[in-house]
Scaffold this active site. Structure first.
Site, short mmCIF file in Angstrom:
data_model
loop_
_atom_site.label_atom_id
_atom_site.label_comp_id
_atom_site.label_asym_id
_atom_site.label_seq_id
_atom_site.Cartn_x
_atom_site.Cartn_y
_atom_site.Cartn_z
CG MET A 78 -1.93 -1.14 1.24
SD MET A 78 -2.98 -1.15 2.72
CE MET A 78 -3.97 0.34 2.45
CG HIS A 79 0.45 3.35 2.47
ND1 HIS A 79 -0.83 3.77 2.70
CD2 HIS A 79 0.72 2.40 3.40
CE1 HIS A 79 -1.32 3.11 3.74
NE2 HIS A 79 -0.40 2.27 4.17
CG ASP A 237 0.01 -5.07 1.88
OD1 ASP A 237 -0.78 -4.28 2.45
OD2 ASP A 237 1.25 -4.94 1.95
#
Length: 492
Positions: A78-79, A237
């Site tokens: 992520m991110h 995830d």
């Protein structure tokens, strides 16, 4: 029908081939490099994700009929900030979730814009790992790159775009950008304005289990898969791992011991804790979840063994550890700074309490215990808002260690449950693809039929009592060292 689940991780992409009952037929993993150009920076080349995924899918289908593949979906780190220009070319290496360079932008968002407004707009406060501070960093430090932006996406969504030609994201992954309205499951106009993000740069939003498109003809031909193969939106995830462990619906919990460590609590209602210690995100099942995330978990043991001890015999090293709850050495697991619940990119890993009789195994044990103590910090935040957890699924590379599972069970005083299949995000992706293909009416229904519990690790009462005292000592370490970290960390 067959389904491919893709777990786009930080160090490798893991792919599974599963049938519609969830039986995993084959697993393939392909590694790619991570770059650390400066202290606290973490970058990756997005084209590596695509190239290795294509290579992995070919290996996955070497002994199978690709025409039977009905769907592909994802769990992804992520991110990360992926920026594309008008020609869909990658502008610069992706800035990853564990990159701490945007500490100034994070402070600006939390103090100037204010945590109350951030929570109102997004359900969360700013963390250096989130995507929005990264966008502001690029605008300030790389204006020539910022001027080229035509699209902004997250890691797994870059891969999905290359496979389908559809520019999309899902609600769970979008929740970690800090320019997404979690409560209302849409992009936040206010945050996009604050971050100078043109909303035309952003992908279309889907639920994780929804079809976004089909495999592009050229890709389908290369892989030997039909263009009827659907692409489902997938999930971040942790949400995908939760699906893969059956942590869906109200009250489920999952602990993931991957490169990062997370506590994931599923809920059917939107909620935010008073101190924003836990992230409030949308879940891949159509509901919501709370999540605490530490930046370094299993990676702490990997670092300790491979970089410091110079020994890859993990099993033999752990066999030396005989007594739990009596170790005199502490380890703060902040190798890349920390997110939940302290939100401090300056924090660093530290051993405390060593003496002349300290042995190597004491330090190895301290690494395991430090990660478990840090996980408990997030558990305590959940308890503060009335969440009581007695059982949790556990997954990730670190969860393969019986010793580490016992330490976590003792420190958290909960029962840990392993499932028959521990493929985590990759299996979650395959399940989401199956739901999108209509094999199951919902994610919860799919999980109830596919996910089966296996082994349990129960807390040992005498260890629980010993670790309770040790945790009280552990809690005092970071506050005592916070000013030292802030004064001595090289600013980026």
């Amino acid at each position: 029908m067959l389904f491919i689940g893709v777990d786009l991780g930080t160090s490798a992409v893991k792919l599974i081939l599963a049938d519609e009952s969830g039986k995993v037929l084959k697993v393939v993993s392909k590694e790619y490099p991570v770059s650390f150009p400066h202290s606290g920076w973490s970058e990756q080349n997005p084209t590596d994700w695509y190239d290795k995924s294509i290579e992995g899918i070919k290996d996955l289908l070497a002994e199978a009929d690709g025409k039977e593949v009905a769907g592909i979906s994802f769990g992804g780190q992520m991110h990360g900030l992926v920026m594309l220009d008008a020609n869909d070319e990658v502008i610069r290496p992706a800035i990853l979730w564990n990159d701490g360079r945007s500490y100034k932008e994070t402070d600006y968002l939390n103090t100037v814009i204010g945590k109350d407004k951030l929570t109102e707009y997004t359900g969360n406060i700013a963390f250096a790992g989130f995507t929005a501070p990264k966008v502001l960093w690029v605008k300030e430090n790389e204006p020539e790159n910022f001027a080229k932006i035509a699209k902004i996406c997250l890691p797994k969504d870059y891969l999905a775009y290359r496979l389908s030609g559809v520019f999309s994201t899902d609600v769970s992954d979008a929740s970690g950008t800090l320019y997404f309205d979690v409560k209302n499951r849409t992009w936040s106009k206010e945050m996009c304005e604050i971050c100078s993000i043109d909303m035309n740069w952003l992908p279309q939003i889907f639920e994780s289990y929804e079809k976004t498109g089909n495999l592009l003809p050229a890709v389908a031909e290369e892989l030997g898969i039909s263009t009827d193969c659907i692409i489902a939106a997938g999930a971040g995830d942790n949400a995908a791992a939760a699906v893969g462990m059956g942590t869906v619906g109200k009250g489920g919990c999952n602990i993931s011991l991957g490169t990062s460590g997370t506590i994931f609590i599923a809920n059917d209602k939107y909620g935010v804790d008073a101190n924003n210690a836990l992230h409030s995100f949308d879940h891949a099942d159509g509901g919501y979840h709370l999540m605490g995330c530490m930046l370094s978990a299993a990676s702490c043991n990997k670092w300790w063994m491979e970089e410091i001890v110079k020994d890859t015999d993990f099993k033999t090293e752990q066999a030396k550890i005989k007594e739990l709850g009596k170790n005199k050495v502490f380890f703060l697991p902040y190798l890349m700074g920390e997110r939940s619940p302290i939100n401090d990119p300056d924090a660093r890993a530290t051993f405390v309490g060593m003496s002349m009789d300290t042995k190597r195994e004491d330090m190895t044990q301290a690494v395991f215990e430090g990660v478990a103590f840090a996980l408990r910090d997030s558990f305590e935040a959940a308890k503060s808002i009335g969440v009581n957890i007695e059982r949790s699924c556990v997954c990730g590379g670190g969860a393969k260690s019986p010793l580490w599972r016992q330490i976590i069970a003792d420190i958290l005083n909960i029962t840990l449950v392993q499932t028959e299949n521990e493929e985590g995000p990759a299996l979650g992706g395959a399940i989401l693809a199956a739901v999108a293909a209509g094999v199951y009416p919902s994610v919860e229904d799919a999980c109830s039929k596919i996910i089966k519990p296996a082994a349990e690790t129960k807390p040992i009462p005498e260890n629980v009592a010993l670790y309770e005292k040790r945790y009280e000592e552990f809690k005092r370490l970071y506050p005592a060292l916070k000013s030292v970290f802030a004064a001595n960390i090289e600013k980026f």
